[in-house]
Design a protein around this motif. Structure first.
Motif, mmCIF file in Angstrom:
data_model
loop_
_atom_site.group_PDB
_atom_site.id
_atom_site.type_symbol
_atom_site.label_atom_id
_atom_site.label_comp_id
_atom_site.label_asym_id
_atom_site.label_seq_id
_atom_site.Cartn_x
_atom_site.Cartn_y
_atom_site.Cartn_z
ATOM 1 N N GLY A 15 0.822 -1.204 0.000
ATOM 2 C CA GLY A 15 0.000 0.000 0.000
ATOM 3 C C GLY A 15 0.857 1.255 0.000
ATOM 4 O O GLY A 15 2.057 1.204 0.284
ATOM 5 N N ALA A 16 0.230 2.375 -0.289
ATOM 6 C CA ALA A 16 0.940 3.657 -0.335
ATOM 7 C C ALA A 16 1.558 4.003 1.016
ATOM 8 O O ALA A 16 2.590 4.657 1.079
ATOM 9 N N HIS A 17 0.942 3.553 2.116
ATOM 10 C CA HIS A 17 1.487 3.824 3.448
ATOM 11 C C HIS A 17 2.784 3.047 3.711
ATOM 12 O O HIS A 17 3.553 3.392 4.592
ATOM 13 N N GLU A 18 3.025 1.988 2.918
ATOM 14 C CA GLU A 18 4.248 1.193 3.082
ATOM 15 C C GLU A 18 5.377 1.695 2.181
ATOM 16 O O GLU A 18 6.536 1.666 2.567
ATOM 17 N N SER A 19 5.019 2.116 0.970
ATOM 18 C CA SER A 19 6.014 2.651 0.034
ATOM 19 C C SER A 19 5.293 3.421 -1.066
ATOM 20 O O SER A 19 4.513 2.826 -1.822
ATOM 21 N N HIS A 20 5.588 4.701 -1.152
ATOM 22 C CA HIS A 20 4.994 5.512 -2.217
ATOM 23 C C HIS A 20 5.415 4.972 -3.581
ATOM 24 O O HIS A 20 4.606 4.850 -4.498
ATOM 25 N N ASP A 21 6.689 4.628 -3.727
ATOM 26 C CA ASP A 21 7.213 4.158 -5.011
ATOM 27 C C ASP A 21 6.656 2.805 -5.432
ATOM 28 O O ASP A 21 6.392 2.572 -6.609
ATOM 29 N N LEU A 22 6.509 1.884 -4.488
ATOM 30 C CA LEU A 22 6.075 0.528 -4.806
ATOM 31 C C LEU A 22 4.594 0.279 -4.560
ATOM 32 O O LEU A 22 4.125 -0.857 -4.666
ATOM 33 N N ALA A 23 3.828 1.322 -4.241
ATOM 34 C CA ALA A 23 2.389 1.169 -3.997
ATOM 35 C C ALA A 23 1.731 0.523 -5.211
ATOM 36 O O ALA A 23 1.996 0.898 -6.350
#
Length: 169
Positions: free
Chosen positions: A43-51
């Motif tokens: 998810g975006a909360h875990e990684s903006h780049d890998l969301a």
């Protein structure tokens, strides 16, 4: 003098009693029970780049229960004829092999003269050896800006796009 002699010991004790939070290089680390498989989603909360990154591991695709990890890698070597179209996803543990088809999904972002029809996946082994998952072997979700493809093992993966004059091979 007694207090002065105890002061260094108290300072050392205080330094040893402090808690420090140590970060992880992994965006995600998840234990997968081999007989059950798993859908690992970023998810975006875990990684903006890998969301939007996912790994769909079917039951019995792993030989044994395994802790699967994902980290955001650094950009692969730049190729003058092609352009980066997404982040580097490095799954682990390195060398993991799947016994059944496993589907990976990565986010992509096209710029300038990049076309969805020229999107492919650059694969880089820990040894530095590179190969390609050709456009004919990927499934695009253009509205969601995601590309999905089948994987058999864990090297590093990064979306790329061939420019108008180049072709992915």
């Amino acid at each position: 003098w007694g207090l002065l002699l105890c002061l260094p010991a108290l300072l050392i004790q205080a330094a040893c009693d402090t808690q420090q939070n140590v970060g992880s290089k992994f965006v995600k680390s998840e234990r997968v029970v081999a007989s059950q498989g798993a859908l690992i989603t970023i998810g975006a909360h875990e990684s903006h780049d890998l969301a939007g990154t996912t790994l769909n591991i079917p039951p019995n695709a792993l030989a044994a229960d395994t802790t699967i990890t994902l980290e955001l890698g650094t950009q692969f070597i730049v190729d003058a004829e092609n352009q980066i179209a997404g982040p580097v996803a490095i799954w682990g543990p390195a060398g993991t092999r799947f016994l059944k088809p496993t589907i990976m999904t990565l986010p992509f972002s096209l710029r300038g003269d990049q076309l969805p029809s020229r999107l492919y996946i650059q694969v880089q082994e820990a040894t530095g050896d590179r190969s390609v998952i050709d456009h004919s072997q990927v499934t695009l979700n253009e509205s969601g800006r995601q590309v999905s493809f089948q994987v058999a093992c864990f090297p590093g993966f990064q979306p790329w796009s061939a420019t108008q004059c180049a072709s992915a091979s």
